[in-house]
Motif scaffolding. Sequence first.
Motif, PDB file in Angstrom:
ATOM      1  N   ILE A   1       0.695  -1.109   0.030  1.00 50.02           N
ATOM      2  CA  ILE A   1      -0.185   0.003   0.417  1.00 50.02           C
ATOM      3  C   ILE A   1       0.623   0.977   0.208  1.00 50.02           C
ATOM      4  O   ILE A   1       1.062   2.385  -0.818  1.00 50.02           O
ATOM      5  CB  ILE A   1      -0.891  -0.359   1.055  1.00 50.02           C
ATOM      6  N   LYS A   2       2.025   1.136   0.572  1.00 55.53           N
ATOM      7  CA  LYS A   2       3.322   2.430   1.142  1.00 55.53           C
ATOM      8  C   LYS A   2       3.909   3.000  -0.244  1.00 55.53           C
ATOM      9  O   LYS A   2       3.301   3.829  -0.954  1.00 55.53           O
ATOM     10  CB  LYS A   2       4.098   2.425   1.978  1.00 55.53           C
ATOM     11  N   LEU A   3       3.842   1.636  -1.570  1.00 51.31           N
ATOM     12  CA  LEU A   3       4.626   1.633  -2.411  1.00 51.31           C
ATOM     13  C   LEU A   3       3.562   2.056  -3.282  1.00 51.31           C
ATOM     14  O   LEU A   3       3.465   3.049  -4.161  1.00 51.31           O
ATOM     15  CB  LEU A   3       5.042   0.211  -3.212  1.00 51.31           C
ATOM     16  N   LEU A   4       1.836   1.117  -3.785  1.00 52.44           N
ATOM     17  CA  LEU A   4       1.171   2.101  -4.291  1.00 52.44           C
ATOM     18  C   LEU A   4       0.971   3.573  -3.964  1.00 52.44           C
ATOM     19  O   LEU A   4       0.603   4.486  -4.999  1.00 52.44           O
ATOM     20  CB  LEU A   4      -0.413   1.453  -4.690  1.00 52.44           C
ATOM     21  N   LYS A   5       0.886   4.212  -3.146  1.00 48.47           N
ATOM     22  CA  LYS A   5       1.153   5.615  -1.982  1.00 48.47           C
ATOM     23  C   LYS A   5       1.763   6.695  -3.086  1.00 48.47           C
ATOM     24  O   LYS A   5       1.390   7.491  -4.092  1.00 48.47           O
ATOM     25  CB  LYS A   5       0.671   5.803  -0.940  1.00 48.47           C
ATOM     26  N   TYR A   6       3.114   6.091  -3.137  1.00 48.79           N
ATOM     27  CA  TYR A   6       4.149   6.267  -3.258  1.00 48.79           C
ATOM     28  C   TYR A   6       4.182   6.960  -5.504  1.00 48.79           C
ATOM     29  O   TYR A   6       4.101   7.981  -5.404  1.00 48.79           O
ATOM     30  CB  TYR A   6       5.645   5.985  -3.117  1.00 48.79           C
ATOM     31  N   ARG A   7       3.555   5.986  -5.752  1.00 49.48           N
ATOM     32  CA  ARG A   7       3.565   5.330  -7.250  1.00 49.48           C
ATOM     33  C   ARG A   7       2.290   5.837  -7.344  1.00 49.48           C
ATOM     34  O   ARG A   7       2.825   7.264  -8.936  1.00 49.48           O
ATOM     35  CB  ARG A   7       3.201   4.139  -7.309  1.00 49.48           C
ATOM     36  N   PHE A   8       0.927   6.825  -6.907  1.00 47.90           N
ATOM     37  CA  PHE A   8      -0.012   7.173  -7.504  1.00 47.90           C
ATOM     38  C   PHE A   8      -0.019   8.558  -6.353  1.00 47.90           C
ATOM     39  O   PHE A   8      -1.055   9.151  -6.825  1.00 47.90           O
ATOM     40  CB  PHE A   8      -0.939   6.528  -7.675  1.00 47.90           C
TER      41      PHE A   8
ATOM     42  N   LYS B   1       0.750  11.543  -7.472  1.00 47.98           N
ATOM     43  CA  LYS B   1       0.499  12.508  -8.011  1.00 47.98           C
ATOM     44  C   LYS B   1      -0.391  12.993  -8.772  1.00 47.98           C
ATOM     45  O   LYS B   1      -1.238  13.677 -10.018  1.00 47.98           O
ATOM     46  CB  LYS B   1       1.463  13.576  -8.874  1.00 47.98           C
ATOM     47  N   GLU B   2      -1.450  12.111  -8.825  1.00 49.03           N
ATOM     48  CA  GLU B   2      -2.832  10.911  -9.022  1.00 49.03           C
ATOM     49  C   GLU B   2      -3.785  11.481  -8.545  1.00 49.03           C
ATOM     50  O   GLU B   2      -4.820  11.005  -9.653  1.00 49.03           O
ATOM     51  CB  GLU B   2      -2.691   9.731 -10.427  1.00 49.03           C
ATOM     52  N   SER B   3      -3.689  11.210  -7.291  1.00 45.67           N
ATOM     53  CA  SER B   3      -4.931  11.487  -6.248  1.00 45.67           C
ATOM     54  C   SER B   3      -5.090  12.745  -6.032  1.00 45.67           C
ATOM     55  O   SER B   3      -4.694  13.203  -5.861  1.00 45.67           O
ATOM     56  CB  SER B   3      -4.340  10.502  -5.371  1.00 45.67           C
ATOM     57  N   ASN B   4      -7.196  12.796  -6.045  1.00 45.15           N
ATOM     58  CA  ASN B   4      -7.103  14.445  -5.263  1.00 45.15           C
ATOM     59  C   ASN B   4      -8.314  14.087  -4.659  1.00 45.15           C
ATOM     60  O   ASN B   4      -9.131  14.273  -4.362  1.00 45.15           O
ATOM     61  CB  ASN B   4      -8.138  15.136  -6.830  1.00 45.15           C
ATOM     62  N   SER B   5      -8.392  12.856  -3.794  1.00 45.60           N
ATOM     63  CA  SER B   5      -9.057  11.886  -2.131  1.00 45.60           C
ATOM     64  C   SER B   5      -8.908  13.554  -1.368  1.00 45.60           C
ATOM     65  O   SER B   5      -7.271  13.635  -1.644  1.00 45.60           O
ATOM     66  CB  SER B   5      -9.165  11.049  -2.655  1.00 45.60           C
ATOM     67  N   ASP B   6      -9.452  14.230  -1.377  1.00 46.91           N
ATOM     68  CA  ASP B   6      -9.130  15.478  -0.268  1.00 46.91           C
ATOM     69  C   ASP B   6     -10.082  14.572   1.624  1.00 46.91           C
ATOM     70  O   ASP B   6     -11.222  15.067   1.338  1.00 46.91           O
ATOM     71  CB  ASP B   6     -10.142  16.555  -0.064  1.00 46.91           C
ATOM     72  N   PRO B   7      -9.215  14.182   2.202  1.00 51.35           N
ATOM     73  CA  PRO B   7      -9.714  14.327   4.127  1.00 51.35           C
ATOM     74  C   PRO B   7     -10.757  15.300   4.476  1.00 51.35           C
ATOM     75  O   PRO B   7     -11.496  14.362   5.284  1.00 51.35           O
ATOM     76  CB  PRO B   7      -8.310  14.092   4.855  1.00 51.35           C
ATOM     77  N   LEU B   8     -10.241  16.090   4.081  1.00 55.81           N
ATOM     78  CA  LEU B   8     -10.938  17.182   4.557  1.00 55.81           C
ATOM     79  C   LEU B   8     -12.684  17.043   4.066  1.00 55.81           C
ATOM     80  O   LEU B   8     -13.286  17.585   5.024  1.00 55.81           O
ATOM     81  CB  LEU B   8     -10.892  18.630   4.609  1.00 55.81           C
ATOM     82  N   GLU B   9     -12.509  16.312   3.190  1.00 54.59           N
ATOM     83  CA  GLU B   9     -14.584  15.835   2.885  1.00 54.59           C
ATOM     84  C   GLU B   9     -14.949  15.018   3.462  1.00 54.59           C
ATOM     85  O   GLU B   9     -15.599  14.416   2.446  1.00 54.59           O
ATOM     86  CB  GLU B   9     -14.226  16.254   1.020  1.00 54.59           C
TER      87      GLU B   9
ATOM     88  N   LYS C   1     -13.215  12.354   3.115  1.00 54.97           N
ATOM     89  CA  LYS C   1     -13.013  10.206   2.515  1.00 54.97           C
ATOM     90  C   LYS C   1     -11.104  10.271   2.745  1.00 54.97           C
ATOM     91  O   LYS C   1     -10.954  11.240   2.662  1.00 54.97           O
ATOM     92  CB  LYS C   1     -12.514  11.396   0.259  1.00 54.97           C
ATOM     93  N   ASN C   2     -11.166   8.728   2.676  1.00 49.52           N
ATOM     94  CA  ASN C   2      -9.741   8.395   2.373  1.00 49.52           C
ATOM     95  C   ASN C   2      -8.564   8.678   1.922  1.00 49.52           C
ATOM     96  O   ASN C   2      -9.232   8.924   0.765  1.00 49.52           O
ATOM     97  CB  ASN C   2     -10.337   7.239   2.814  1.00 49.52           C
ATOM     98  N   THR C   3      -7.921   9.357   2.541  1.00 49.30           N
ATOM     99  CA  THR C   3      -7.260   9.282   1.277  1.00 49.30           C
ATOM    100  C   THR C   3      -6.436   8.325   0.341  1.00 49.30           C
ATOM    101  O   THR C   3      -6.689   6.916   0.725  1.00 49.30           O
ATOM    102  CB  THR C   3      -5.203   9.957   1.539  1.00 49.30           C
ATOM    103  N   PHE C   4      -6.170   8.145  -1.158  1.00 45.39           N
ATOM    104  CA  PHE C   4      -5.839   7.500  -1.363  1.00 45.39           C
ATOM    105  C   PHE C   4      -7.583   6.168  -2.541  1.00 45.39           C
ATOM    106  O   PHE C   4      -7.609   5.762  -3.319  1.00 45.39           O
ATOM    107  CB  PHE C   4      -5.190   6.960  -2.118  1.00 45.39           C
ATOM    108  N   ASP C   5      -8.787   7.233  -2.077  1.00 48.82           N
ATOM    109  CA  ASP C   5     -10.105   6.715  -1.843  1.00 48.82           C
ATOM    110  C   ASP C   5     -10.336   6.600  -4.043  1.00 48.82           C
ATOM    111  O   ASP C   5     -10.632   5.876  -4.026  1.00 48.82           O
ATOM    112  CB  ASP C   5     -10.936   6.889  -1.407  1.00 48.82           C
ATOM    113  N   ASP C   6      -9.641   7.014  -4.172  1.00 49.28           N
ATOM    114  CA  ASP C   6     -10.050   7.268  -6.019  1.00 49.28           C
ATOM    115  C   ASP C   6      -9.212   6.385  -7.134  1.00 49.28           C
ATOM    116  O   ASP C   6      -8.913   6.833  -7.813  1.00 49.28           O
ATOM    117  CB  ASP C   6      -9.782   9.132  -6.370  1.00 49.28           C
ATOM    118  N   ILE C   7      -8.487   6.215  -5.424  1.00 47.65           N
ATOM    119  CA  ILE C   7      -7.059   5.175  -6.819  1.00 47.65           C
ATOM    120  C   ILE C   7      -7.920   3.441  -6.636  1.00 47.65           C
ATOM    121  O   ILE C   7      -7.304   3.383  -5.337  1.00 47.65           O
ATOM    122  CB  ILE C   7      -5.523   5.056  -5.860  1.00 47.65           C
ATOM    123  N   PRO C   8      -8.662   3.052  -7.216  1.00 44.57           N
ATOM    124  CA  PRO C   8      -8.959   1.845  -6.928  1.00 44.57           C
ATOM    125  C   PRO C   8      -8.207   0.338  -6.613  1.00 44.57           C
ATOM    126  O   PRO C   8      -8.228   0.133  -5.863  1.00 44.57           O
ATOM    127  CB  PRO C   8      -9.772   1.430  -8.556  1.00 44.57           C
ATOM    128  N   ILE C   9      -7.287   0.983  -7.070  1.00 46.55           N
ATOM    129  CA  ILE C   9      -6.122  -0.855  -7.039  1.00 46.55           C
ATOM    130  C   ILE C   9      -5.889  -0.442  -5.773  1.00 46.55           C
ATOM    131  O   ILE C   9      -6.115  -1.534  -5.109  1.00 46.55           O
ATOM    132  CB  ILE C   9      -4.903  -0.381  -8.372  1.00 46.55           C
TER     133      ILE C   9
END
Length: 224
Positions: free
Chosen positions: A34-41, A43-51, A53-61
């Motif tokens: 999971i940590k590796l995938l977070k590093y990989r994506f 710059k591609e995640s727009n998920s905002d915890p303030l809204e 949502k969990n961080t990286f919730d918009d990255i299906p994998i």
Amino acid sequence: KEKESANNIIQFVLWLRSRDISVSYEANLLRGIIKLLKYRFAKESNSDPLEGKNTFDDIPIIKEVRKLHRDANQRQRLAPRSSDESKKWITWQDYLGVTKNTKNEVLELIQKYEQLPPSERKYAKLNVERVYSLEQIQVAEAYQRYLILAILASIPDRQRTIRELEVGRTLIKDTETDCWVVKHGPGDYKTGKHYGERPAMQLTEELTPAIDDFLENWRPALNA
């Protein structure tokens, strides 16, 4: 980053399970993935915890691997230990017995060395000056092992305490008691900046002649 991309990870985990890995190993492995995938994506995640949502919730994998990780964590809570804890420990009496046997080994080696004629002493090939013989080095190494065990028997502290012992700084001879003490400053342990200098820990009095003898007569052979 699509959901289907997690299939390879799932197949990998299933393969590991076929090799009888522990549940805790699986959970730790998935945490790392999971940590590796977070590093990989990152710059591609727009998920905002303030809204909400969990961080990286918009990255299906990442969502799929998180499910695997949650499942492994739940199974880990119920799973029995993978190793027999009783086999990892020895009794205090056994430990003291090992310490005593190690001390006897030192005494035997010293006796053999003292009875060995100088002409029969052996030296390393590169030891041109022939200051310390291989027999002296053998005694010094055994002596060092004994003192490590004996110091821990006297003050059962962290193994880091032994690794970082430094004569004159953390290993000091108390002039009042004539005993050796272990003293830690603020930089010698993690919470030092909060608690400052720790009180000195006095080693048992019977260790004083052994430490004196080791430092004066045998320790130099380890630095040869």
